[in-house]
Scaffold this motif. Sequence first.
Motif, PDB file in Angstrom:
ATOM      1  N   ASP A 142      67.846 106.452  49.813  1.00  0.00           N
ATOM      2  CA  ASP A 142      67.090 106.420  51.064  1.00  0.00           C
ATOM      3  C   ASP A 142      68.052 106.522  52.250  1.00  0.00           C
ATOM      4  O   ASP A 142      69.228 106.161  52.157  1.00  0.00           O
ATOM      5  CB  ASP A 142      66.284 105.128  51.187  1.00  0.00           C
TER       6      ASP A 142
ATOM      7  N   SER B  68      60.696 107.681  60.548  1.00  0.00           N
ATOM      8  CA  SER B  68      59.472 108.138  59.910  1.00  0.00           C
ATOM      9  C   SER B  68      58.287 107.273  60.327  1.00  0.00           C
ATOM     10  O   SER B  68      58.470 106.135  60.797  1.00  0.00           O
ATOM     11  CB  SER B  68      59.627 108.069  58.393  1.00  0.00           C
TER      12      SER B  68
ATOM     13  N   GLN C 191      65.132 116.511  56.752  1.00  0.00           N
ATOM     14  CA  GLN C 191      63.871 115.923  57.221  1.00  0.00           C
ATOM     15  C   GLN C 191      63.292 114.918  56.222  1.00  0.00           C
ATOM     16  O   GLN C 191      62.072 114.691  56.187  1.00  0.00           O
ATOM     17  CB  GLN C 191      62.856 117.011  57.561  1.00  0.00           C
ATOM     18  N   LYS C 192      64.164 114.307  55.432  1.00  0.00           N
ATOM     19  CA  LYS C 192      63.706 113.246  54.536  1.00  0.00           C
ATOM     20  C   LYS C 192      63.364 112.001  55.357  1.00  0.00           C
ATOM     21  O   LYS C 192      63.868 111.818  56.468  1.00  0.00           O
ATOM     22  CB  LYS C 192      64.780 112.936  53.500  1.00  0.00           C
ATOM     23  N   PRO C 193      62.532 111.137  54.826  1.00  0.00           N
ATOM     24  CA  PRO C 193      62.130 109.947  55.602  1.00  0.00           C
ATOM     25  C   PRO C 193      63.320 109.054  55.944  1.00  0.00           C
ATOM     26  O   PRO C 193      64.243 108.889  55.133  1.00  0.00           O
ATOM     27  CB  PRO C 193      61.166 109.216  54.654  1.00  0.00           C
TER      28      PRO C 193
ATOM     29  N   ALA D 177      58.094 103.245  60.029  1.00  0.00           N
ATOM     30  CA  ALA D 177      59.461 102.754  59.842  1.00  0.00           C
ATOM     31  C   ALA D 177      59.711 101.513  60.693  1.00  0.00           C
ATOM     32  O   ALA D 177      58.960 101.188  61.620  1.00  0.00           O
ATOM     33  CB  ALA D 177      60.464 103.846  60.185  1.00  0.00           C
TER      34      ALA D 177
ATOM     35  N   LYS E  87      53.767 107.103  65.598  1.00  0.00           N
ATOM     36  CA  LYS E  87      54.383 106.755  64.296  1.00  0.00           C
ATOM     37  C   LYS E  87      54.077 105.327  63.859  1.00  0.00           C
ATOM     38  O   LYS E  87      54.455 104.947  62.745  1.00  0.00           O
ATOM     39  CB  LYS E  87      55.902 106.923  64.387  1.00  0.00           C
TER      40      LYS E  87
ATOM     41  N   LEU F 243      63.594 105.226  57.034  1.00  0.00           N
ATOM     42  CA  LEU F 243      62.710 104.069  57.056  1.00  0.00           C
ATOM     43  C   LEU F 243      63.244 102.907  57.872  1.00  0.00           C
ATOM     44  O   LEU F 243      62.505 101.964  58.160  1.00  0.00           O
ATOM     45  CB  LEU F 243      62.454 103.591  55.620  1.00  0.00           C
TER      46      LEU F 243
END
Length: 321
Positions: A143, A230, A207-209, A233, A256, A211
Amino acid sequence: MKAIHLTAYGNPAQNLQMVAVPEPNKPSAGEALVRMEYAPVDYSDLLLANGVYFLNPQLPSVIGGEGAGIVEAIGPGVTSVKLGDRVTIPFRTFTWAEKVLAPADGLFVVPPSVDAKTASMLNINPTTAVLLLGQFAKLRPKDWIVLNAANSHVARCLIAIAKSRDLNIVGIVRRPELIPEIKNLGVDFAGIESPELTKQIQTATGQKPILLGLDAVGGPATATIASVLSPGAHLVIYAWLSGLPIHVPQGDLIGKRLKIHGFWMYFEEYLPHIRAALTEATRVVASGKLTLPFTTTYKPSQIKEAIEQAEHGGKVLLDFN
């Protein structure tokens, strides 16, 4: 014995003075007497001395938020430490004195592989890092997290402990000359605060999350972190290095549904987790994956010089040996 007293709030270099005070009494049941070796001058100590921290002891008072020393005596019923153990000092026991009396169950026994100077710096920054990484988002290996002030002492701890958990890290700094340093610490993407940084981070992470965002700066730097987080988050504010209020655009806050937290490691909800966090942090330090650098040491009689250096950003240790 020698101790350092804060005599008035404001102007720490003037109002912190070495004094001679009686030695502590013999430890009572549940207490231990510790001969101090080293104690840092932390950012939080400067805040306290300036009267803008969350603790305001009645003055004159010894201060000092952390440190390490050797157990010299124990009171009846104490089994958690023994004579000769090197220990760190718990919250609410001030450390800037040659000897301190502390609740024995709050002392943390340092493994022999960790030297006295390093031990004195374990309780706050490394432990804060573990709490920040564990108390908010449920993070899994690989992550992404994002943090600013990536060259700071807390950030060094965050990076090392995050890597020990196999997390990916975006580290943000404000000066380009700091990029090689934070890359060497292990960040996966190093960026400079700029209008282009949001897109650069999105590209670097695919562009991955993301958190968890950890903000030590405030002002517009908070908005940069918010822009790459994200939906859902956690944005955690744990310091205010810029002195500015945080900036969080409504589009990020509302759109968000970001969860924003103000963090102090000694809030009641974190106290039960401190020993486990300190244990993990110490394990990472003992493994060699995290070093805790300092600039120099000063004797108690040099407190004015020590404070002046600390105020200019140097990591300073007070030497009570």
